[in-house]
Design an enzyme around this catalytic site. Sequence first.
Site, short mmCIF file in Angstrom:
data_model
loop_
_atom_site.label_atom_id
_atom_site.label_comp_id
_atom_site.label_asym_id
_atom_site.label_seq_id
_atom_site.Cartn_x
_atom_site.Cartn_y
_atom_site.Cartn_z
N THR A 17 0.87 -1.18 0.00
CA THR A 17 0.00 0.00 0.00
C THR A 17 0.90 1.22 0.00
OG1 THR A 17 -1.62 -1.21 1.31
CG2 THR A 17 -1.88 1.18 1.18
N LYS B 15 -8.01 1.66 -3.06
CA LYS B 15 -7.66 1.13 -1.73
C LYS B 15 -7.78 2.23 -0.66
CE LYS B 15 -5.12 -1.17 1.44
NZ LYS B 15 -5.54 -2.33 2.15
P1 NAD Z 1 5.64 -6.43 7.28
O1 NAD Z 1 6.37 -5.34 8.00
O2 NAD Z 1 5.26 -7.66 8.02
O3 NAD Z 1 6.49 -6.88 5.98
C1 NAD Z 1 7.28 -6.03 5.22
C2 NAD Z 1 8.56 -6.78 4.90
O4 NAD Z 1 9.36 -6.01 3.99
C3 NAD Z 1 9.43 -7.03 6.15
O5 NAD Z 1 9.67 -8.42 6.30
C4 NAD Z 1 10.72 -6.26 5.85
O6 NAD Z 1 11.88 -6.89 6.38
C5 NAD Z 1 10.72 -6.25 4.34
N1 NAD Z 1 11.55 -5.21 3.75
C6 NAD Z 1 11.77 -3.95 4.18
N2 NAD Z 1 12.60 -3.32 3.32
C7 NAD Z 1 12.92 -4.21 2.33
C8 NAD Z 1 13.72 -4.15 1.17
N3 NAD Z 1 14.36 -3.03 0.83
N4 NAD Z 1 13.80 -5.24 0.39
C9 NAD Z 1 13.14 -6.38 0.71
N5 NAD Z 1 12.36 -6.49 1.81
C10 NAD Z 1 12.25 -5.42 2.60
O7 NAD Z 1 4.36 -5.73 6.64
P2 NAD Z 1 3.05 -6.44 6.04
O8 NAD Z 1 1.99 -6.47 7.07
O9 NAD Z 1 3.46 -7.68 5.32
O10 NAD Z 1 2.59 -5.32 4.98
C11 NAD Z 1 3.24 -5.17 3.74
C12 NAD Z 1 2.45 -4.17 2.90
O11 NAD Z 1 1.10 -4.64 2.77
C13 NAD Z 1 2.35 -2.78 3.52
O12 NAD Z 1 2.46 -1.83 2.49
C14 NAD Z 1 0.97 -2.78 4.18
O13 NAD Z 1 0.43 -1.48 4.28
C15 NAD Z 1 0.19 -3.64 3.20
N6 NAD Z 1 -0.99 -4.31 3.76
C16 NAD Z 1 -0.92 -4.97 4.96
C17 NAD Z 1 -2.06 -5.59 5.46
C18 NAD Z 1 -2.02 -6.33 6.78
O14 NAD Z 1 -3.09 -6.69 7.29
N7 NAD Z 1 -0.84 -6.59 7.35
C19 NAD Z 1 -3.26 -5.56 4.75
C20 NAD Z 1 -3.30 -4.92 3.50
C21 NAD Z 1 -2.15 -4.30 3.03
#
Ligand code: NAD
Length: 298
Positions: free
Chosen positions: A97, A173
């Site tokens: 997002t 979204k």
């Molecule tokens: P999260 O923090 O669990 O996962 C993000 C991952 O990205 C982490 O494991 C981190 O180490 C990794 N990361 C950071 N920098 C990086 C890089 N340069 N290269 C590779 N990996 C890297 O977050 P999430 O909950 O998985 O959310 C991810 C995305 O999805 C966000 O944008 C969030 O807004 C969106 N989202 C989340 C949810 C939810 O319920 N968790 C729902 C809809 C959308």
Amino acid sequence: MAKNIAFIGLGNMGGPMAGNLVKAGYTVYGFDPVEAARDAAEAAGVIPCTTGVEAVAEADVVITMLPNGNILKAAYSGDDGFLKAAPVGTLFIDCSTVDVADAREASQMAADAGHRPGIDAPVSGGIVGAQNATLTFMVGASDEGFVAAKPVLEAMGKNIIHCGESGAGQAVKICNNMVLAISMIGVSEAFVLAESLGVDPQVFFDVASTATASCWALNTNCPVPGPVPTSPANRDFQPGFAGALMSKDLGLAANAISQTGTDAKMGNLAVEIYKAFADGEGAAKDFSGIINTIRENS
Ligand code: NAD
């Protein structure tokens, strides 16, 4: 058909999404700087890589699931960026997002680097949806881009919706989540007002959930315990959808409101209310916990 997929960002969402691509028969190369995330993905059949460059080297498709737009653009750019390292013509799909403007910029960056224009495909459905491959994808892409991305997204989700050109997926979204925030605040204020007027919350629920106040915030994610046994209110507001994530999404809505000059008074108020909630104790609570703030302030 795409065979090799690089999955970048194996966190709460990305890890299970990558696992579902493996289940669907794709060869998936995964990268995340966190070792535990790579190990968990490996257990689900993903080939772990210690750099992003290694992960994208053989890719037909690169999927990113990252915390925000700045991290996305930084990962795309430069000599060690994914755009340079991936084979020419790779399809880049970002499921994070991010800001609408960042999504459009990232799409153009991919095209400028000799690939197809990048696609934004943010999701709704949370961690459970990611695990069960029941996510909704909101896709911003050309018709051709959508056709190319759809089979890959179908391995991770149930509803794949073409919202328009680049950035349109992110736009849908953040608009959806703005409505959700406003409706949750409204439902919570109504419960607290009803309580103050001596009305039993169950009675208010029984009427409102079948009357014109009916909405997801009330009927499914009810902010008082009891009427909907599966709602986070029944487990001390354990998320669900955390306040920090709602506040992040509203921050993106705030940018869009300001950039477009939209008269979104309720939206802007929801931005402020959830920012204060997430800056306080609400960051790790379900966003329906806002009812406690309203009660405390009443
Ligand atoms: P999260 O923090 O669990 O996962 C993000 C991952 O990205 C982490 O494991 C981190 O180490 C990794 N990361 C950071 N920098 C990086 C890089 N340069 N290269 C590779 N990996 C890297 O977050 P999430 O909950 O998985 O959310 C991810 C995305 O999805 C966000 O944008 C969030 O807004 C969106 N989202 C989340 C949810 C939810 O319920 N968790 C729902 C809809 C959308």
